[in-house]
Enzyme design. Structure first.
Site, PDB file in Angstrom:
ATOM      1  N   ASP A   1      19.218 -24.126 -50.432  1.00 48.79           N
ATOM      2  CA  ASP A   1      18.726 -25.489 -50.625  1.00 48.79           C
ATOM      3  C   ASP A   1      18.637 -26.256 -49.308  1.00 48.79           C
ATOM      4  O   ASP A   1      18.214 -27.402 -49.292  1.00 48.79           O
ATOM      5  CB  ASP A   1      19.630 -26.246 -51.610  1.00 48.79           C
ATOM      6  CG  ASP A   1      18.999 -27.528 -52.109  1.00 48.79           C
ATOM      7  OD1 ASP A   1      17.752 -27.629 -52.066  1.00 48.79           O
ATOM      8  OD2 ASP A   1      19.745 -28.439 -52.535  1.00 48.79           O
TER       9      ASP A   1
ATOM     10  N   GLU B   1      16.489 -25.580 -47.033  1.00 51.97           N
ATOM     11  CA  GLU B   1      15.295 -24.805 -46.697  1.00 51.97           C
ATOM     12  C   GLU B   1      14.365 -25.515 -45.734  1.00 51.97           C
ATOM     13  O   GLU B   1      13.620 -24.878 -44.991  1.00 51.97           O
ATOM     14  CB  GLU B   1      14.527 -24.454 -47.988  1.00 51.97           C
ATOM     15  CG  GLU B   1      13.575 -25.501 -48.529  1.00 51.97           C
ATOM     16  CD  GLU B   1      14.235 -26.820 -48.917  1.00 51.97           C
ATOM     17  OE1 GLU B   1      13.580 -27.867 -48.817  1.00 51.97           O
ATOM     18  OE2 GLU B   1      15.419 -26.811 -49.321  1.00 51.97           O
TER      19      GLU B   1
ATOM     20  N   ASP C   1      10.917 -28.482 -54.525  1.00 53.26           N
ATOM     21  CA  ASP C   1      12.175 -27.881 -54.073  1.00 53.26           C
ATOM     22  C   ASP C   1      13.178 -27.807 -55.217  1.00 53.26           C
ATOM     23  O   ASP C   1      13.804 -28.798 -55.585  1.00 53.26           O
ATOM     24  CB  ASP C   1      12.764 -28.703 -52.921  1.00 53.26           C
ATOM     25  CG  ASP C   1      14.069 -28.109 -52.413  1.00 53.26           C
ATOM     26  OD1 ASP C   1      14.310 -26.908 -52.657  1.00 53.26           O
ATOM     27  OD2 ASP C   1      14.854 -28.845 -51.788  1.00 53.26           O
TER      28      ASP C   1
ATOM     29  N   ARG D   1      14.825 -27.169 -43.005  1.00 52.62           N
ATOM     30  CA  ARG D   1      15.069 -26.882 -41.584  1.00 52.62           C
ATOM     31  C   ARG D   1      14.592 -25.488 -41.207  1.00 52.62           C
ATOM     32  O   ARG D   1      14.267 -25.240 -40.048  1.00 52.62           O
ATOM     33  CB  ARG D   1      16.548 -27.076 -41.271  1.00 52.62           C
ATOM     34  CG  ARG D   1      17.506 -26.126 -41.949  1.00 52.62           C
ATOM     35  CD  ARG D   1      18.913 -26.677 -42.047  1.00 52.62           C
ATOM     36  NE  ARG D   1      19.005 -27.756 -43.021  1.00 52.62           N
ATOM     37  CZ  ARG D   1      20.129 -28.428 -43.276  1.00 52.62           C
ATOM     38  NH1 ARG D   1      21.249 -28.120 -42.641  1.00 52.62           N
ATOM     39  NH2 ARG D   1      20.142 -29.390 -44.165  1.00 52.62           N
TER      40      ARG D   1
ATOM     41  N   LYS E   1       7.503 -32.002 -42.811  1.00 51.48           N
ATOM     42  CA  LYS E   1       8.037 -31.038 -43.785  1.00 51.48           C
ATOM     43  C   LYS E   1       7.163 -31.048 -45.029  1.00 51.48           C
ATOM     44  O   LYS E   1       6.955 -32.092 -45.648  1.00 51.48           O
ATOM     45  CB  LYS E   1       9.474 -31.402 -44.144  1.00 51.48           C
ATOM     46  CG  LYS E   1      10.093 -30.541 -45.251  1.00 51.48           C
ATOM     47  CD  LYS E   1      11.473 -31.052 -45.645  1.00 51.48           C
ATOM     48  CE  LYS E   1      11.996 -30.344 -46.884  1.00 51.48           C
ATOM     49  NZ  LYS E   1      13.307 -30.887 -47.326  1.00 51.48           N
TER      50      LYS E   1
ATOM     51  N   LYS F   1      19.450 -26.580 -57.598  1.00 52.74           N
ATOM     52  CA  LYS F   1      19.852 -27.975 -57.743  1.00 52.74           C
ATOM     53  C   LYS F   1      20.202 -28.269 -59.204  1.00 52.74           C
ATOM     54  O   LYS F   1      19.717 -27.596 -60.119  1.00 52.74           O
ATOM     55  CB  LYS F   1      18.695 -28.899 -57.330  1.00 52.74           C
ATOM     56  CG  LYS F   1      18.320 -28.888 -55.870  1.00 52.74           C
ATOM     57  CD  LYS F   1      17.129 -29.819 -55.637  1.00 52.74           C
ATOM     58  CE  LYS F   1      16.682 -29.806 -54.183  1.00 52.74           C
ATOM     59  NZ  LYS F   1      17.647 -30.481 -53.311  1.00 52.74           N
TER      60      LYS F   1
ATOM     61  N   ASP G   1       9.301 -33.792 -51.958  1.00 51.27           N
ATOM     62  CA  ASP G   1       9.956 -33.210 -50.789  1.00 51.27           C
ATOM     63  C   ASP G   1       8.950 -32.869 -49.689  1.00 51.27           C
ATOM     64  O   ASP G   1       9.326 -32.348 -48.640  1.00 51.27           O
ATOM     65  CB  ASP G   1      10.750 -31.959 -51.198  1.00 51.27           C
ATOM     66  CG  ASP G   1      11.935 -31.698 -50.281  1.00 51.27           C
ATOM     67  OD1 ASP G   1      12.360 -32.629 -49.571  1.00 51.27           O
ATOM     68  OD2 ASP G   1      12.441 -30.562 -50.273  1.00 51.27           O
TER      69      ASP G   1
END
Length: 502
Positions: free
Chosen positions: A353, A355, A276, A357, A271, A283, A294
């Site tokens: 959030d 995102e 993020d 996946r 990933k 967030k 991230d």
């Protein structure tokens, strides 16, 4: 840590011959072994050892240290005694931690060279022990300090020597030292990528780093830009990237393409969300600076390729890294949007959030082109995994028990541990959508499992394991040889696992 690599060598010397600023010697606390160690040290250090033993200032307990000054019989001015605890409880992890203790204590003495005496143990191979010593010592000294402009007065350890006077084991020790040097360099690279701020590492620059690493370590890197990603119809990558001015990249790495056994292709997916914010589902401000990390899954994949290529492992390895920034803006994806992914399946965006996946769905679908034997993905995917397992183990889910068992063995050996969670069919219902093939969140409960179930919807006909590294890749408090911030988790785990592949 500065880009300048530590000089790490193997020396065929005794304690009397080794030349260094400090020589670290390991001591067990078991009575007979402790007495034996003290007897061996008595000649050069007798004047100092007598009161220390009498007053029990040092007894070989795990984590204990004692710094002594030598006389003219040694070529090193200081000897550092480091406790290993009870011999029956010794493990490779305890050796890593003991080496870390030695290195950090030596660092406080403002020296530039450290020598560590190789402990002769029958429990493990000599190469395993040597590798563990290098890992603990080198990784404990890591600092992300490239942006500090203030002059530093303290010296840094520039040279590490692992020494032994046993000629029969020197070859194996050297092998372990060399492996340790290669692997720690790769971990440091992964840590540096994860710790770099979002204005340094974003999709384009992450791809540039992958290309430069591939060139240096002799594997292949191909980068798809936004236009190519659009032509491939990777809807998840494009949707997450919509809110940012930084355009997405899809990075493809390949090592040992000419291998004869192509059917055993292994794919690593990382990933690569370089920052993020959560997107429209923003967030909270507290903790958001950590979201530069991230992309730790991507960093681990790049680091693993570096190590595998330098170790020249006889495997065919492919890496897939979808890289985006997840930002809120007038063009950002919205809750309720429906995305069509690379394999044609659709997903409903319940929360922007969630995102990671969405971009992994495209990568896992794309993996089918290689007809791989195995796909492993690493992702800082869910806060739920941190709630479940804290910072001491990654969540592991998948469809192949033998692979997960092998990863668990490697995790225990490297102490990058993985804990298997279930993928029961009942959890699938939580990501059912009324308007698309699947929904990108499954509600409050079992968030790590429902996220893995989402990914499972996009895998092909191959063995697959998902590692949720949210709790292990980003640390709020430092551990023995792991700093606060990016840990580089996954590199040592995967390299150990891949070493065992035939």
């Amino acid at each position: 840590m500065k880009e300048k690599n530590m000089n790490i060598t193997t020396e065929y010397h005794s304690l009397y011959q080794i030349q260094s600023d400090v020589a670290a010697v390991f001591v067990f606390q078991d009575k007979q072994l402790f007495q034996k160690s003290m007897k061996e040290l008595s000649k050069p250090l007798s004047a100092q050892l007598t009161p220390i033993i009498k007053l029990e200032d040092f007894s070989g307990k795990e984590g204990q240290t004692c710094s002594l000054y030598t006389n003219d019989t040694l070529r090193t001015p200081r000897v550092l005694l480091v406790g290993l605890g009870e011999v029956k409880k010794i493990s490779l992890e305890k050796l890593r931690r003991a080496a870390a203790t030695a290195a950090k204590k030596a660092q406080t003495l403002k020296i530039t060279s450290l020598a560590i005496e190789f402990p002769f143990l029958l429990t493990f191979s000599h190469s395993e022990v040597a590798q563990a010593l290098v890992e603990g010592a080198v990784l404990s000294l890591y600092k992300f300090d490239k942006y500090l402009t203030k002059e530093k007065s303290e010296k840094n350890i520039e040279t590490l020597k692992i020494f032994t006077s046993l000629s029969s084991i020197i070859k194996e020790v050297k092998k372990g030292v060399e492996s340790g040097a290669i692997i720690t360099s790769a971990v440091v690279h992964a840590r540096n990528l994860s710790n770099a701020p979002g204005n340094e590492i974003y999709p384009e620059t992450l791809a540039n780093d992958a290309v430069q690493t591939a060139k240096k370590y002799k594997f292949k890197a191909t980068v798809f830009d936004k236009r190519k990603i659009e032509s491939l119809k990777m809807g998840g990558v494009l949707a997450v990237a919509k809110g940012s001015e930084k355009t997405p990249r899809f990075i493809v790495l390949e090592y040992n393409k000419s291998t004869k056994n192509k059917k055993n292709t292994i794919i690593l997916v990382g990933k690569g969300v370089t920052f993020d914010t959560g997107g429209i589902s923003l967030k909270p401000a507290a903790g958001m600076p950590e979201m530069k990390m991230d992309m730790s899954g991507a960093a681990a994949v790049i680091g693993t390729f570096q190590a595998v290529a330098e170790l020249k492992l006889p495997i065919h390895l492919v890496g897939l890294i979808p890289s985006v920034e997840n930002m809120p803006s007038g063009t950002a994806m919205k809750p309720g949007d429906i995305i069509r992914h690379y394999n044609g399946k659709t997903s409903e965006v319940d929360n922007t959030d969630a995102e990671g996946r969405l971009i992994l769905a495209d990568a896992l679908s794309y993996a089918s082109l290689y007809k791989p034997d195995l796909v492993i993905d690493l992702a800082t995917l869910t806060g739920a995994c941190v709630v479940a397992l804290g910072n001491h183990a990654a969540g592991m889910l998948g469809n192949d028990e033998p692979t997960m068992n092998a990863l668990k063995i490697s995790g225990d050996a490297t102490y990058e541990r993985v804990c298997q969670l279930p993928l029961y069919d009942e959890y699938e219902k939580q990501i059912k959508s009324d308007v698309a093939d699947v929904k990108n969140t499954g509600g409050r409960w079992a968030g790590t499992i429902t996220a893995a179930w989402f990914l499972k919807k996009f895998i092909g006909d191959y063995k697959w394991v998902h590692c949720d590294i949210a709790g292990t890749a980003m640390l709020e408090t430092p551990q023995e040889y792991i700093p606060k911030g990016g840990s580089g988790f996954g590199v040592r785990l995967l390299v150990d696992f891949l070493k065992g592949r035939k």
